[in-house]
Structures are given as structure tokens and as C-alpha cells.
Design an enzyme around this catalytic site. Structure first.
Site, PDB file in Angstrom:
ATOM      1  N   CYS A   5       0.848  -1.064  -0.295  1.00  0.00           N
ATOM      2  CA  CYS A   5      -0.095  -0.085   0.384  1.00  0.00           C
ATOM      3  C   CYS A   5       0.829   0.862   0.122  1.00  0.00           C
ATOM      4  CB  CYS A   5      -0.630  -0.538   1.549  1.00  0.00           C
ATOM      5  SG  CYS A   5      -1.535  -1.390   0.937  1.00  0.00           S
TER       6      CYS A   5
ATOM      7  N   HIS B 185      -3.275   6.886   2.990  1.00  0.00           N
ATOM      8  CA  HIS B 185      -3.486   5.899   2.549  1.00  0.00           C
ATOM      9  C   HIS B 185      -5.298   5.300   3.371  1.00  0.00           C
ATOM     10  CE1 HIS B 185      -4.331   1.796   0.813  1.00  0.00           C
ATOM     11  NE2 HIS B 185      -4.231   1.106   2.292  1.00  0.00           N
TER      12      HIS B 185
ATOM     13  N   ASN C  77     -10.335   0.808  -0.592  1.00  0.00           N
ATOM     14  CA  ASN C  77      -8.667   0.032  -0.573  1.00  0.00           C
ATOM     15  C   ASN C  77      -8.128  -0.426  -1.587  1.00  0.00           C
ATOM     16  OD1 ASN C  77      -6.198  -0.158   0.309  1.00  0.00           O
ATOM     17  ND2 ASN C  77      -6.480  -1.328   2.622  1.00  0.00           N
TER      18      ASN C  77
HETATM   19  N1  ACO Z   1     -19.585  -8.414   8.087  1.00  0.00           N
HETATM   20  C1  ACO Z   1     -19.975  -8.711   9.597  1.00  0.00           C
HETATM   21  N2  ACO Z   1     -19.105  -8.958  10.227  1.00  0.00           N
HETATM   22  C2  ACO Z   1     -17.250  -9.280  10.363  1.00  0.00           C
HETATM   23  C3  ACO Z   1     -16.754  -9.173   8.817  1.00  0.00           C
HETATM   24  C4  ACO Z   1     -17.940  -8.584   8.044  1.00  0.00           C
HETATM   25  N3  ACO Z   1     -17.691  -8.289   7.099  1.00  0.00           N
HETATM   26  N4  ACO Z   1     -15.371  -9.098   9.298  1.00  0.00           N
HETATM   27  C5  ACO Z   1     -15.085  -9.719  10.036  1.00  0.00           C
HETATM   28  N5  ACO Z   1     -16.419  -9.761  10.800  1.00  0.00           N
HETATM   29  C6  ACO Z   1     -16.789 -10.148  12.350  1.00  0.00           C
HETATM   30  C7  ACO Z   1     -15.979 -10.296  12.794  1.00  0.00           C
HETATM   31  O1  ACO Z   1     -15.822 -12.061  12.393  1.00  0.00           O
HETATM   32  C8  ACO Z   1     -16.165 -10.513  13.711  1.00  0.00           C
HETATM   33  O2  ACO Z   1     -16.475 -11.679  14.587  1.00  0.00           O
HETATM   34  P1  ACO Z   1     -16.522 -11.977  16.168  1.00  0.00           P
HETATM   35  O3  ACO Z   1     -16.893 -11.340  17.157  1.00  0.00           O
HETATM   36  O4  ACO Z   1     -18.021 -13.461  16.329  1.00  0.00           O
HETATM   37  O5  ACO Z   1     -15.232 -12.941  15.961  1.00  0.00           O
HETATM   38  C9  ACO Z   1     -16.726  -9.455  14.461  1.00  0.00           C
HETATM   39  O6  ACO Z   1     -16.650  -8.333  13.004  1.00  0.00           O
HETATM   40  C10 ACO Z   1     -15.726  -8.236  14.524  1.00  0.00           C
HETATM   41  O7  ACO Z   1     -14.356  -8.064  14.472  1.00  0.00           O
HETATM   42  P2  ACO Z   1     -12.931  -7.314  14.831  1.00  0.00           P
HETATM   43  O8  ACO Z   1     -11.677  -8.062  14.304  1.00  0.00           O
HETATM   44  O9  ACO Z   1     -12.971  -6.478  16.153  1.00  0.00           O
HETATM   45  O10 ACO Z   1     -13.717  -5.455  13.086  1.00  0.00           O
HETATM   46  P3  ACO Z   1     -12.877  -4.351  13.346  1.00  0.00           P
HETATM   47  O11 ACO Z   1     -13.928  -3.332  14.365  1.00  0.00           O
HETATM   48  O12 ACO Z   1     -11.806  -4.632  13.709  1.00  0.00           O
HETATM   49  O13 ACO Z   1     -12.885  -4.212  12.693  1.00  0.00           O
HETATM   50  C11 ACO Z   1     -11.334  -4.604  10.183  1.00  0.00           C
HETATM   51  C12 ACO Z   1     -12.445  -5.834  11.558  1.00  0.00           C
HETATM   52  C13 ACO Z   1     -12.093  -3.695   9.219  1.00  0.00           C
HETATM   53  C14 ACO Z   1     -10.716  -5.707   9.395  1.00  0.00           C
HETATM   54  C15 ACO Z   1     -10.008  -3.827  11.484  1.00  0.00           C
HETATM   55  O14 ACO Z   1      -9.677  -4.263  11.632  1.00  0.00           O
HETATM   56  C16 ACO Z   1      -9.463  -2.910   9.963  1.00  0.00           C
HETATM   57  O15 ACO Z   1      -9.867  -2.166   8.932  1.00  0.00           O
HETATM   58  N6  ACO Z   1      -7.971  -3.467  10.018  1.00  0.00           N
HETATM   59  C17 ACO Z   1      -7.064  -2.960   8.585  1.00  0.00           C
HETATM   60  C18 ACO Z   1      -6.954  -3.700   8.241  1.00  0.00           C
HETATM   61  C19 ACO Z   1      -6.676  -3.322   6.522  1.00  0.00           C
HETATM   62  O16 ACO Z   1      -6.647  -1.722   6.441  1.00  0.00           O
HETATM   63  N7  ACO Z   1      -6.064  -3.964   5.352  1.00  0.00           N
HETATM   64  C20 ACO Z   1      -5.780  -3.303   5.047  1.00  0.00           C
HETATM   65  C21 ACO Z   1      -3.997  -3.489   4.428  1.00  0.00           C
HETATM   66  S1  ACO Z   1      -3.267  -2.647   4.955  1.00  0.00           S
HETATM   67  C22 ACO Z   1      -3.240  -0.946   5.254  1.00  0.00           C
HETATM   68  O17 ACO Z   1      -3.860  -1.198   3.985  1.00  0.00           O
HETATM   69  C23 ACO Z   1      -2.857  -0.624   6.487  1.00  0.00           C
END
Ligand code: ACO
Length: 334
Positions: free
Chosen positions: A122, A261, A291
Site C-alpha cells: 500500500c 492511504h 482500499n
Molecule cells: N461483516 C460482518 N462481520 C464481520 C465482517 C464483515 N465483513 N468481518 C468481520 N466480521 C466480524 C468478525 O468475525 C468479528 O466477529 P466475532 O466477534 O464473532 O469474532 C466481528 O466482526 C468483529 O471483528 P473485529 O476484527 O473486532 O472488527 P474491527 O472493528 O477490528 O474491524 C477490520 C475489522 C475492519 C478488518 C479492521 O480491523 C481493519 O480495518 N483493520 C485494518 C486492516 C486493513 O485496513 N488492511 C488493509 C491492508 S493494510 C493497509 O492498507 C493499512
């Protein structure tokens, strides 16, 4: 030549043309509700994303990159055959080799250009522009075309709700050249390979060459530890902005526009809070595109300029973080 060299004998370098290309097909959060167990409400509140673009009709990364490049080259007032260097940042090359930059060169008819690709996830556009800047500043090349292009729809597991809702396809391109005023004041790059396992495609390379087993186990799809990446992204982006602003003798209130980003609006909000910087001065387009990895920052820069959010004389900071872990920032006087 109208520009003069600095004390180190280097030429000032800036952006002389920007372009973007987003595939036409829109995939909304409501479309995703029909594909995995998710909801528009969950995706929008956790990420800020409402829709993203995805390729169709056999379009590949080099097609997106070539279209964005055509726009950037035209705005720079150049002809493709005048381009000296093409650097493409991508984690979704058309194939392992030849480089996607060579494929884009051929599509553009940029016969004179030297070409190579950069792998910095990224942060790819910031890494690529940093390399291109050195060549131009030293006088090795008169100009460079720097491209961030991705078809992330080809590497996400469309059955995995944890990842498939986050990403989109697109491309942005910038022509860089010596400038008479303003330009890139500074760039900063960092990395920590100790976090490599947090965000990766395990299969398809030398470690796990493609086989029936790697396909069965889905090793060719992106894997991510979202929570850990989130925390590290906030820290790396905040530090990258603070550092480049401070080391160049500025303060945050002098920065007209911050272009981060576009991974998750909550990452950006947390960074803004730590920096004490108003969200209203941060350019966001992730609600429309998700993203797009290396294509995110350059596309956001292109749109910020098109919309008049960035004007001549403004101080602009680009910042990104991605798998590796790698991160970087760039301070520009527009
Ligand atoms: N729809 C519904 N529920 C979902 C989904 C979805 N699409 N995805 C995950 N869940 C569920 C999970 O399974 C979890 O359920 P559980 O509690 O029963 O296990 C629940 O939602 C909560 O999950 P969390 O991981 O706590 O949610 P969080 O608020 O952390 O959001 C996310 C998750 C959006 C992935 C976040 O952690 C994030 O954005 N991380 C950064 C990742 C990123 O941006 N990566 C891109 C590449 S790196 C970069 O570009 C910086």
C-alpha cells in the site's frame, strides 16, 4: 531548462501531470450482502467504505495502469515516446514477470522508457515516487511516469468476509519532472520485516509454488490480521507524518491537505486525533473505492487536485502504510 540545482547539485522535482482510472463496474456493500454474511451497516461503520470498483471483461492491472498513465501524460503535455522512465507499484502484477511496467510501456507506446516494478504494497506509490525523484533530481532522466495500479479483486477470497469487503481495483499515475517552483521537499521511508506475517499472500511464490494443495488451502488469497494491522497502521502513519513535517521545519497547522492511504476511515480518524489535525483537511475517497493498495494515495492526490482541494503554493503530505510492513511519507509544495 528553467530550474536550478540546489546546494547538493540536485534539481527540484515535482508532479507535472496526474491521472486516474477506475473500472466502471461498481460493487456496493449491498451487493456484498448477497455474497457473504455481512451488512452495509457493518462495513460502513467499521471501515467507512460504501462501494468499490472491480474489473470486468478481462481487464487486468496493466490496462488500468495504462489508462491512468494516458491521462497523466496528456496533462503533463508530453507524448508517450517522450517518457524516460516508468516505475509501477503493484502487488497484483499481470503475471510474476515480465514487469507490469513493461506491459504498460507497450500499451502506451512509450518506446524510449526504462521500466521496472516496485513491491511495497500500500506504500508502493510513495516508494516508487521516491525512487523516480532521485533519477530526475540527479539529472539521469528528464521525466518519470510513476504508477500505482491494482486489481485486488483477483487476490481476495470472495468467501472471506474479513477481507473481501475492504478492497477495490483502480489505478493512478503521476508524471514527475524538474520544476521551477515548489515540488517535493522531502520523502521518508521505513519498514519492519518482523511484521511480515500480518498481511500476506502465502502461496504462489518460491515458498509455496502453485499446486493443487496451495489452491485447495486458498494460499493464493490475501491473509490479514486486521486488528494488529489496524494498530500498526495508526502508529506508522502518525509517526511518518509527524517526522516529515517536523524534520522540514514545519508544524501541522501549516499543512493544507493530508492525503493518506485509504484503508479504513477509523485508521485515518485515529491518526488525525493523534496529530491534532482536523479531519476536514484530510482527503478521503475510500467510501467510493475501498482500499486500492498502491493505487489509493495517487488516486486520492489526483482527485484532491481535480476538486481544487490542493492549489498552487499549498503544503501537502502523502502518507501510507502497507504489508511488509512498509510505510512512507512525502512532503510537497504544490
Ligand atoms: N461483516 C460482518 N462481520 C464481520 C465482517 C464483515 N465483513 N468481518 C468481520 N466480521 C466480524 C468478525 O468475525 C468479528 O466477529 P466475532 O466477534 O464473532 O469474532 C466481528 O466482526 C468483529 O471483528 P473485529 O476484527 O473486532 O472488527 P474491527 O472493528 O477490528 O474491524 C477490520 C475489522 C475492519 C478488518 C479492521 O480491523 C481493519 O480495518 N483493520 C485494518 C486492516 C486493513 O485496513 N488492511 C488493509 C491492508 S493494510 C493497509 O492498507 C493499512
Amino acid at each position: 531548462m528553467f530550474e536550478s540545482k540546489d546546494k547538493k547539485g540536485l534539481l527540484p522535482v515535482g508532479f507535472i501531470g496526474l491521472g486516474k482510472y477506475l473500472p466502471e463496474k461498481v460493487l456496493t456493500n449491498h451487493d456484498l450482502e448477497r455474497m457473504v454474511d455481512t451488512s452495509d451497516e457493518w462495513i460502513a461503520t467499521r471501515t467507512g467504505i460504501k462501494e468499490r470498483r472491480v474489473v470486468s471483461n478481462g481487464m487486468v492491472t496493466s490496462d488500468l495502469g495504462a489508462r491512468a498513465s494516458e491521462a497523466a501524460i496528456a496533462r503533463a503535455g508530453l507524448r508517450p515516446e517522450e517518457v524516460d522512465l516508468i516505475v509501477v507499484a503493484t502487488i497484483t502484477p499481470d503475471m510474476p514477470f515480465p514487469a507490469t511496467s513493461c506491459l504498460i510501456q507497450e500499451k502506451l507506446g512509450a518506446k524510449r522508457a526504462a521500466c521496472f516494478d516496485v513491491s511495497a504494497a500500500c506504500s508502493g506509490f510513495i516508494h516508487a515516487l521516491t525512487i523516480a525523484k532521485q533519477f530526475i533530481a540527479a539529472g539521469t532522466y528528464k521525466n518519470a511516469l510513476v504508477v500505482g495500479a491494482e486489481t485486488l479483486s483477483t487476490i481476495v477470497d470472495w468467501k472471506d468476509r474479513n477481507t473481501c469487503v475492504l478492497f477495490g481495483d483502480g489505478a493512478g499515475a503521476a508524471v514527475m519532472a524538474p520544476v521551477s517552483e515548489g515540488g517535493i521537499l522531502s520523502t521518508y521511508l521505513g519498514s519492519d520485516g518482523g511484521y511480515g506475517e500480518l498481511l500476506m499472500i502465502p502461496g504462489g511464490g518460491a515458498r509455496f509454488p502453485a499446486s493443487e494443495k496451495t489452491i485447495r488451502e486458498g494460499l493464493h488469497y490475501m491473509r490479514m490480521n486486521g486488528g494488529e494491522v489496524f494498530k500498526l497502521a495508526v502508529r506508522a502513519m502518525t509517526e511518518s507524518v509527524e517526522r516529515i513535517v517536523r524534520e522540514n521545519g514545519f508544524t501541522m497547522d501549516q499543512i493544507t491537505c493530508l492525503i493518506p492511504h485509504q484503508a479504513n476511515v477509523r485508521i485515518i480518524e485515529a491518526m488525525a486525533e493523534r496529530l491534532g489535525y482536523p479531519l476536514s483537511k484530510i482527503y478521503l475517497n475510500l467510501n467510493r473505492y475501498g482500499n486500492m493498495s498502491s493505487a489509493s494515495t495517487v488516486t486520492a492526490l489526483c482527485e484532491a487536485v481535480e476538486e481544487g482541494r490542493v492549489k498552487r503554493g499549498d503544503l501537502v503530505v502523502l502518507v501510507a502504510v502497507g504489508g511488509g510492513l512498509v510505510w512512507g511519507s512525502c512532503l510537497v509544495r504544490w
